[in-house]
Design an enzyme around this catalytic site. Sequence first.
Site, short mmCIF file in Angstrom:
data_model
loop_
_atom_site.label_atom_id
_atom_site.label_comp_id
_atom_site.label_asym_id
_atom_site.label_seq_id
_atom_site.Cartn_x
_atom_site.Cartn_y
_atom_site.Cartn_z
CD1 TRP A 192 -2.60 1.83 0.52
CD2 TRP A 192 -1.26 2.46 2.21
NE1 TRP A 192 -2.90 3.13 0.85
CE2 TRP A 192 -2.10 3.54 1.88
CE3 TRP A 192 -0.33 2.63 3.24
CZ2 TRP A 192 -2.06 4.76 2.55
CZ3 TRP A 192 -0.27 3.84 3.91
CH2 TRP A 192 -1.14 4.89 3.57
CD GLU A 232 -4.60 -1.57 1.95
OE1 GLU A 232 -3.45 -1.88 2.31
OE2 GLU A 232 -5.49 -1.20 2.74
CE LYS A 234 -6.56 5.77 2.48
NZ LYS A 234 -5.70 5.72 3.64
CG ASP A 265 -8.68 -1.01 4.44
OD1 ASP A 265 -9.75 -0.57 4.93
OD2 ASP A 265 -7.61 -1.02 5.06
CG HIS A 268 -8.76 1.73 1.76
ND1 HIS A 268 -7.50 1.36 1.40
CD2 HIS A 268 -8.66 2.19 3.04
CE1 HIS A 268 -6.67 1.56 2.41
NE2 HIS A 268 -7.35 2.05 3.42
CG HIS A 292 -6.05 -4.55 4.92
ND1 HIS A 292 -5.16 -3.53 4.76
CD2 HIS A 292 -5.31 -5.69 5.00
CE1 HIS A 292 -3.93 -4.02 4.73
NE2 HIS A 292 -3.99 -5.33 4.87
CG ASP A 300 -9.25 4.57 5.70
OD1 ASP A 300 -9.68 3.51 6.15
OD2 ASP A 300 -8.06 4.74 5.36
CG ASP A 302 -7.86 2.64 9.58
OD1 ASP A 302 -7.95 1.55 9.01
OD2 ASP A 302 -7.42 3.67 9.02
CG ASP A 332 -5.36 -1.77 8.12
OD1 ASP A 332 -4.76 -1.25 9.08
OD2 ASP A 332 -5.35 -1.29 6.97
C1 RNT Z 1 -3.90 2.64 4.79
C2 RNT Z 1 -4.02 1.20 4.50
C3 RNT Z 1 -2.88 0.34 4.97
C4 RNT Z 1 -2.40 0.69 6.36
C5 RNT Z 1 -1.38 -0.24 6.93
C6 RNT Z 1 -0.71 0.32 8.12
O1 RNT Z 1 -5.01 3.35 4.46
O2 RNT Z 1 -5.22 0.70 4.99
O3 RNT Z 1 -3.25 -0.99 4.88
O4 RNT Z 1 -3.46 0.80 7.25
O5 RNT Z 1 -0.51 -0.62 5.94
ZN ZN Z 2 -5.49 -1.42 4.82
#
Ligand code: RNT
Ligand code: ZN
Length: 424
Positions: A192, A232, A234, A265, A268, A292, A300, A302, A332
Site C-alpha cells: 500500500w 491495496e 484506496k 480494505d 477504502h 483488510h 477511513d 480505522d 487493519d
Molecule cells: C492505509 C491502508 C494500509 C495501512 C497499513 C498500516 O489506508 O489501509 O493498509 O493501514 O498498511
Molecule cells: Zn489497509
Amino acid sequence: MNYPSITKETTEQAYKQAQARYSDFDIDTESILAKLATIPISMHCWQGDDVGGFESPDTALSGGIMATGNHPGKAHTPEELRTDIEMAMSLIPGAHRLNLHALYREDGGKFVDRDAIDASHFSSWIDWAKEKKIGIDFNPSFFSHPKAASGMTLSSPDDGIRNFWIEHGKRSREIAAAFAEALNEPVVNSFWIPDGTKDLTVDRWDARKRLTESYDEIFAKEFDPRVKEAVECKLFGIGSEEFVVGSHEFYMGYAITRNKMLCLDMGHFHPTETIHDKLSAMLNFIPEVLIHVSRPIRWDSDHVVILNDNLLDLAREIVRGDAFDRVNIATDFFDASICRIGAWVIGLRATQQALLQAMLEPTDLLKQLERENRGAEKLALMESFKTLPMGAVWDQFCLQQNTPVGAAWLNDMTKYENNVLAKR
Ligand code: RNT
Ligand code: ZN
C-alpha cells in the site's frame, strides 16, 4: 469490576440446546467449529503501538492515516510489542497469524534505511514466530519517512525518491521470501502506498504511468511462489482528498494483468460502498484476494472492528462462495484511545464471530428458495437465523480453544493493564 466467568457445564448445556436448534436445518455445529478453528486471521501488529514501528530517528505517522488517542501502555520496544501480541492472542480462540510492517524492523542500534533493510533485521521476529508457531505476513512501509513527505513515493516524479522506494519494495519481497523459507509456509506481502494529492490535479496520467512502471520493476524478478503478493487500493486519505494514484480501478487492472492479489480494505471506498459485493466479481479474474478488515466511520477512520452488518455481509459472501481458500483475511485498524490489547481482542473476536454466524446459515436451502422465487420464505428464514443462539455456539468454541468464555477475558485484560501496561 469482576466480569462473570461461565462454567464449563453452563457453556456445554447451552451449546447442546443450540446444537439441536441448528440441526433442525441440517447444520452441523461440530464440523463448523472444527472448520472455524482452521481459519487464520492475520492480526496486524500495528494496533499495539499506533503504527509507530521501531525505527530511529522516530518519525511521526504520515501518509494520510492517523491513530488518535493517548491511552497509556503502548508498546515501545519489539519485546513489549511481542509480549502484548502474545497476551492478545491468548484471549482470541483459534490459531492466527501476525501481520508485520517493515517499520517494525530491528537494527541493533545501527540505523538502516528502508532501501537497505533485509531479512537479518527481522531475525528476532522470525525466531519468535518459529518458537510460538505463529505464521507471519509482511508489508513494505511507504509512509512515515522523510522521502514520503511530498506525498509521493512509487509514483513520484523525482527519480531519486522513486528509486529509493522501488528498492524498498524489492527488499520487502526478499524479506517475505525469507519468512516463507524460515517458516516453510505461504506469506502474504501486501503493498500500500499513500501517493496522492490534496487538491485539483492536472496530471493524473503521468503519475499512474510511473506507478505502473515502478511496480513492474519491483515485481520483475520471479519469486518463491509461497510469497503471495497483494496491492491495496484506496479512494482518499488525509491530504490526498482529490486524487489517489493507486485507486480501485488502477489496482484492479494491475492485479488482473499482473496476476497479483487485490487487497480490499473495508475503509477504502465511498462511505456507503461496501466490499462484500466485490468478491464474486474480482475472484472471476484473479485467484485470490486479501481483505483488510476495518471499520470506517464517515471516513477511513480505522475504528476497532465490531460485529456489524458490513462485517457479516463480508463473511456471508466468503461462506456462500465457499471461498475460504481464496480469501486471505487480515485485520487493519488502530485505535489509540482504548486499551490496545482490548482493541485487538474485540476486533479479532468480532471477525471470527462474523465467520461463525455466516457458517451457521443454511446456505443451500436459501439458494434453493431464491431459485424457486420463494422470497418471503427466504427473507423470513434469514431473519429468524439472526436470533438463533449463535452466542452459545461461539462460547463453546472459546471453551474448546481454551480461551475465556463470554466477557471473562476482560478480567485477564485488566489484570495485564495493571500489572504490565501501567508500569510502562
Ligand atoms: C492505509 C491502508 C494500509 C495501512 C497499513 C498500516 O489506508 O489501509 O493498509 O493501514 O498498511
Ligand atoms: Zn489497509
